[in-house]
Design an enzyme around this catalytic site. Structure first.
Site, PDB file in Angstrom:
ATOM      1  N   GLU A  16      -3.835  -7.567  14.875  1.00 49.48           N
ATOM      2  CA  GLU A  16      -3.352  -7.127  13.558  1.00 49.48           C
ATOM      3  C   GLU A  16      -3.838  -5.719  13.267  1.00 49.48           C
ATOM      4  O   GLU A  16      -5.008  -5.395  13.503  1.00 49.48           O
ATOM      5  CB  GLU A  16      -3.881  -8.110  12.510  1.00 49.48           C
ATOM      6  CG  GLU A  16      -2.857  -8.556  11.526  1.00 49.48           C
ATOM      7  CD  GLU A  16      -1.694  -9.287  12.181  1.00 49.48           C
ATOM      8  OE1 GLU A  16      -0.633  -8.649  12.350  1.00 49.48           O
ATOM      9  OE2 GLU A  16      -1.834 -10.461  12.517  1.00 49.48           O
ATOM     10  N   HIS A  17      -2.936  -4.889  12.761  1.00 48.46           N
ATOM     11  CA  HIS A  17      -3.228  -3.491  12.417  1.00 48.46           C
ATOM     12  C   HIS A  17      -3.628  -2.676  13.655  1.00 48.46           C
ATOM     13  O   HIS A  17      -4.213  -1.602  13.519  1.00 48.46           O
ATOM     14  CB  HIS A  17      -4.324  -3.401  11.334  1.00 48.46           C
ATOM     15  CG  HIS A  17      -3.843  -3.904   9.997  1.00 48.46           C
ATOM     16  ND1 HIS A  17      -3.240  -3.093   9.077  1.00 48.46           N
ATOM     17  CD2 HIS A  17      -3.842  -5.143   9.460  1.00 48.46           C
ATOM     18  CE1 HIS A  17      -2.905  -3.816   8.006  1.00 48.46           C
ATOM     19  NE2 HIS A  17      -3.252  -5.063   8.221  1.00 48.46           N
ATOM     20  N   LEU A 110       6.844 -11.800   6.917  1.00 44.81           N
ATOM     21  CA  LEU A 110       7.477 -12.286   8.150  1.00 44.81           C
ATOM     22  C   LEU A 110       8.539 -11.298   8.639  1.00 44.81           C
ATOM     23  O   LEU A 110       9.428 -11.647   9.421  1.00 44.81           O
ATOM     24  CB  LEU A 110       8.077 -13.686   7.922  1.00 44.81           C
ATOM     25  CG  LEU A 110       7.040 -14.763   7.556  1.00 44.81           C
ATOM     26  CD1 LEU A 110       7.721 -16.077   7.166  1.00 44.81           C
ATOM     27  CD2 LEU A 110       6.067 -15.016   8.706  1.00 44.81           C
ATOM     28  N   SER A 113      12.465  -7.120   6.640  1.00 42.55           N
ATOM     29  CA  SER A 113      13.102  -5.793   6.670  1.00 42.55           C
ATOM     30  C   SER A 113      13.371  -5.339   8.108  1.00 42.55           C
ATOM     31  O   SER A 113      14.443  -4.792   8.389  1.00 42.55           O
ATOM     32  CB  SER A 113      12.280  -4.760   5.917  1.00 42.55           C
ATOM     33  OG  SER A 113      10.987  -4.661   6.447  1.00 42.55           O
ATOM     34  N   ASP A 157       6.964  -4.880  14.466  1.00 40.58           N
ATOM     35  CA  ASP A 157       7.986  -5.736  13.864  1.00 40.58           C
ATOM     36  C   ASP A 157       9.371  -5.466  14.456  1.00 40.58           C
ATOM     37  O   ASP A 157      10.133  -6.388  14.746  1.00 40.58           O
ATOM     38  CB  ASP A 157       8.023  -5.538  12.346  1.00 40.58           C
ATOM     39  CG  ASP A 157       6.669  -5.784  11.716  1.00 40.58           C
ATOM     40  OD1 ASP A 157       5.791  -6.360  12.394  1.00 40.58           O
ATOM     41  OD2 ASP A 157       6.480  -5.394  10.551  1.00 40.58           O
TER      42      ASP A 157
HETATM   43  C1  GLA Z   1       2.994  -4.889   9.087  1.00 33.29           C
HETATM   44  C2  GLA Z   1       3.519  -3.666   9.820  1.00 33.29           C
HETATM   45  C3  GLA Z   1       3.211  -3.765  11.326  1.00 33.29           C
HETATM   46  C4  GLA Z   1       1.733  -4.086  11.585  1.00 33.29           C
HETATM   47  C5  GLA Z   1       1.284  -5.249  10.722  1.00 33.29           C
HETATM   48  C6  GLA Z   1      -0.194  -5.499  10.813  1.00 33.29           C
HETATM   49  O1  GLA Z   1       3.716  -6.011   9.474  1.00 33.29           O
HETATM   50  O2  GLA Z   1       4.903  -3.526   9.618  1.00 33.29           O
HETATM   51  O3  GLA Z   1       3.599  -2.579  11.965  1.00 33.29           O
HETATM   52  O4  GLA Z   1       0.941  -2.959  11.386  1.00 33.29           O
HETATM   53  O5  GLA Z   1       1.606  -5.065   9.351  1.00 33.29           O
HETATM   54  O6  GLA Z   1      -0.553  -5.911  12.077  1.00 33.29           O
END
Ligand code: GLA
Length: 375
Positions: A16-17, A110, A113, A157
């Site tokens: 994550e991140h 989720l 977009s 995403d």
């Molecule tokens: C959102 C962002 C992704 C990613 C996550 C965290 O979904 O769109 O690019 O950074 O947060 O992992």
């Protein structure tokens, strides 16, 4: 000519991140998706209807100005953003009439977009006879989100929506953009998505702030390490020990989280590859703790889901997923434990007078599908 494109939402298993730090992520598609049906028209304009919103929207493809960032983002802005990005990349789109429908929950983290962007981009490319690689399509949508919509997200995403494979997670290197499919050994277990149903009010501002903090750390690190460094991906665990205390708070903690999470993604992928679900479950717990204490993007509701679920026998691990500040968590559990987990979480939320959580019993669906024309 008619083209139909379907792109799914996603959930992230771990990592994550890390995407905007040029690190590793491990997302999978979910069974909720956006479908776009596109019919060509003579004029170079787009008219779109969405089953989820009233009315229709029309805009010209000839003069797509960038959005004024102060306005509220509307669903049609994602369409305009995608068309703008095609133009910027030197592609010429045909005019189209679009009918859109979506089953991806909006505002739950989720990636509704990204699913919309990828489905629209694929439908328009198919209709216009453009042969794009899926990776290029994902990058185009990423650019729309960053430069047109103004959300400085990473690439995860859009890649998950465009490239996921059923029954698999995707291990993506966000620097090289190389990816590998990891089969999910979920015969005995399943991954349950739990929606805390907390509105993600701080998501955009705090998300962008985390990015800035990581960038600030990257600016200061070369001075401390006496070597150039492009992103936190380049910081080793050994170097971290040396520089952590020298970076001003919270940059040291943010850097520690990113270095450790990147390592966890690689370990989790190896564990899943060899069927060691217990190990993946353990890493989920460590990832959540890092997101809660070091990166500070969790919420009381997400922490409660993780804590209450982990206490149920048959649960192997749990963590928040996505950007955080509300949204969803995932729980890895033995199938027989599912009803008890649902019950425990319902009780825990009721006890605190929080809204009842929602459950999405869906997992590792297919990525983008296209029919009627395409690439
Ligand atoms: C959102 C962002 C992704 C990613 C996550 C965290 O979904 O769109 O690019 O950074 O947060 O992992």
């Amino acid at each position: 000519m008619k083209v139909r494109a379907t792109a799914p939402g996603r959930v992230n298993l771990i990592g994550e991140h890390t995407d905007y730090n040029e690190g590793f992520v491990l997302p999978a598609a979910i069974d909720y998706a956006v479908t776009v049906e596109a019919v060509a028209r003579k004029e170079r304009s787009v008219t779109a209807r969405s089953a989820n919103f009233p009315g229709s929207e029309t805009f010209s493809l000839e003069s797509l100005e960038r959005r004024d960032g102060s306005e509220k983002i509307r669903w049609v802005d994602y369409l305009k953003g995608v068309c703008w990005a095609f133009g910027e990349a030197g592609y010429r789109l045909r005019g189209a009439q679009l009918a859109i429908s979506s089953s991806v929950p909006v505002g739950s983290g989720l990636s509704s977009s990204a699913a919309l962007e990828v489905a629209v981009a694929a439908a328009l490319a198919g209709l216009s006879g453009l042969k794009l690689e899926r990776r290029e399509l994902a990058m185009l949508c990423w650019r729309a989100e960053n430069e047109y919509i103004g959300v400085r997200c990473g690439v995860m995403d859009q890649f998950a929506a465009a490239l996921s494979r059923a029954g698999h997670a995707m291990l993506l290197d966000c620097r090289s953009l190389e990816y590998e499919y990891i089969p999910l050994p979920l015969e005995r277990c399943r991954l349950l998505i739990v929606d805390s149903r907390v509105p993600r009010a701080l998501a955009v501002s705090e998300y962008n702030r985390r990015r800035e903090e990581c960038e600030a750390a990257v600016e200061q690190l070369p001075g401390l390490l006496e070597r150039p460094l492009r992103s936190l991906r380049d910081l080793s665990a050994k170097e971290l020990v040396w520089v952590e205390g020298q970076l001003p708070d919270p940059l040291g903690r943010r850097s520690r989280y990113i270095v450790e999470e990147n390592e966890r993604v690689k370990r989790a992928a190896a564990a899943l590859r060899s069927g060691r679900l217990e190990e993946y479950g353990r890493l989920m717990g460590l990832s959540h703790t890092g997101l809660r204490d070091l990166y500070e993007v969790s919420s009381p509701e997400l922490d409660e889901i993780v804590e209450a679920a982990t206490a149920v026998p048959g649960v192997l691990g749990a963590r928040m997923t996505g950007a955080g500040f509300g949204g969803c968590a995932i729980v890895l559990l033995e199938r027989e434990a599912e009803s008890q987990v649902r019950q425990r979480l319902g009780e825990a939320f009721a006890c605190r007078r929080w809204r009842e959580p929602s459950f999405y019993p869906t997992f590792a669906a297919a990525g983008l599908t296209l029919s009627g024309g395409g690439f």
